[in-house]
Design an enzyme around this catalytic site. Structure first.
Site, PDB file in Angstrom:
ATOM      1  CB  CYS A   1       1.241   4.566   5.481  1.00 57.86           C
ATOM      2  SG  CYS A   1       0.973   5.711   6.541  1.00 57.86           S
TER       3      CYS A   1
ATOM      4  CB  CYS B   1       4.245   6.329   6.316  1.00 51.38           C
ATOM      5  SG  CYS B   1       2.824   5.677   7.416  1.00 51.38           S
ATOM      6  CG  ASP B   2       5.502   5.276   2.613  1.00 49.86           C
ATOM      7  OD1 ASP B   2       6.518   5.403   3.450  1.00 49.86           O
ATOM      8  OD2 ASP B   2       4.991   4.304   2.608  1.00 49.86           O
TER       9      ASP B   2
END
Length: 315
Positions: A137, A140-141
């Protein structure tokens, strides 16, 4: 003989969607029963730090965040249990679901929040460096790789979107593409080709990953003609998988309307499915956003709809 019990509200899955549904259903005195599923806490338990969920200004460990949500749900009376549901019978009401231990649960309403699992290449190194350079992701990261060099695996629209997003954060983005072309739409291809930070490595496969204290690079092989190949190491700080997700909906496919990939189809922007009293929340019904905050919001909506549905049964 199988043991059977009854509940007004059964929640299947324990990520942000499932736990949020349990919080709202608990506060509505529905006495929900929640089964955590094959991965307690969902995909966020594979993430080291979550920085984009509201309410955590300094960020939060993914496992801690899921523990916080679980404790909040338990505070309002949710009965949270480890284990999976392995069979569903939605042929008549109340619906019956069977656990991996053989317990049958009759449910007046069901909230499905089973999530989706990211597809991986199947390399042992992917698990080894999970949370230490390997991610599924970018949204997300990606923040953790500012001004660093990363690679994205995949050649479709999702891979292109991830690469473009990462190019706004990272100094360099490689796309590792198995085929000699991108499968993405024309507009996404153009955006990738016009982005100076993105370099597409066509006809490449990843053989493995390496690094002493976290990910340091990838072992690649480039196909050259019918028989020749070139093997080399590519130094990178992050390795992002973008080859798709598989929704965890197999036990429901006989009863619910799913799309061609397996995501649960919901009605008119609501968490309602084609069956009365069955609702879907989170990534099992979301092929687009796949974010914790979106999943939590859909869990809230599913619980509110379940409450309204149960109230209608009582006149």
């Amino acid at each position: 003989m199988m043991t059977r019990e009854h509940t007004r509200c059964l929640i299947v899955g324990s990520g942000p969607a499932g736990y949020t549904a349990a919080i709202y259903a608990g506060r509505a005195n529905l006495n929900p029963v929640l089964y955590c599923g094959m991965q307690t806490g969902g995909q966020l338990t594979q993430t080291t730090e979550v920085e984009n969920f509201p309410g955590y200004p300094q960020g939060v460990d993914g496992n801690q965040m899921m523990l916080d949500l679980r404790q909040q749900a338990e505070r309002f009376g949710a009965d949270i249990r480890d284990g999976e549901l392995v069979k569903a019978d939605f042929s008549k009401k109340p619906y019956v679901l069977t656990t991996d231990r053989g317990l049958e649960i009759e449910a007046e309403s069901v909230i499905i929040a089973t999530g989706a699992s990211a597809k991986y290449l199947g390399l042992p190194d992917e698990e080894k460096y999970s949370g230490q350079g390997v991610s599924a992701c970018a949204t997300c990261d990606g923040f953790f790789y500012r001004k660093k060099v990363v690679a994205v695996v995949g050649g479709g629209d999702t891979a292109c979107e991830e690469a473009i997003y990462l190019s706004g954060l990272c100094s360099k983005v490689y796309m590792i593409v198995r085929k000699p072309y991108l499968r993405a739409s024309d507009v996404m291809k153009r955006r990738v080709e016009q982005n100076e930070k993105i370099e597409v490595l066509y006809e490449h496969n990843t053989l493995g990953l390496y690094g002493e204290n976290g990910l340091e690079g990838a072992h690649l092989v480039k196909r050259m003609g019918q028989t020749d190949e070139q093997r080399y190491d590519l130094p990178i700080d992050g390795f992002f998988l973008a080859i798709g997700h598989k929704p965890n909906t197999d036990i429901f496919k006989e009863w619910l309307d799913l799309d061609e990939v397996g995501y649960i189809k919901t009605l008119d922007g609501t968490p309602k499915t084609n069956l009365e009293g069955v609702f879907a929340a989170g990534d099992c019904a979301d092929s687009v956003y796949r974010q914790a905050v979106v999943a939590a919001g859909s869990g809230c909506k599913a619980a509110l709809e379940a409450e309204r549905y149960l109230a209608s049964l009582n006149g």
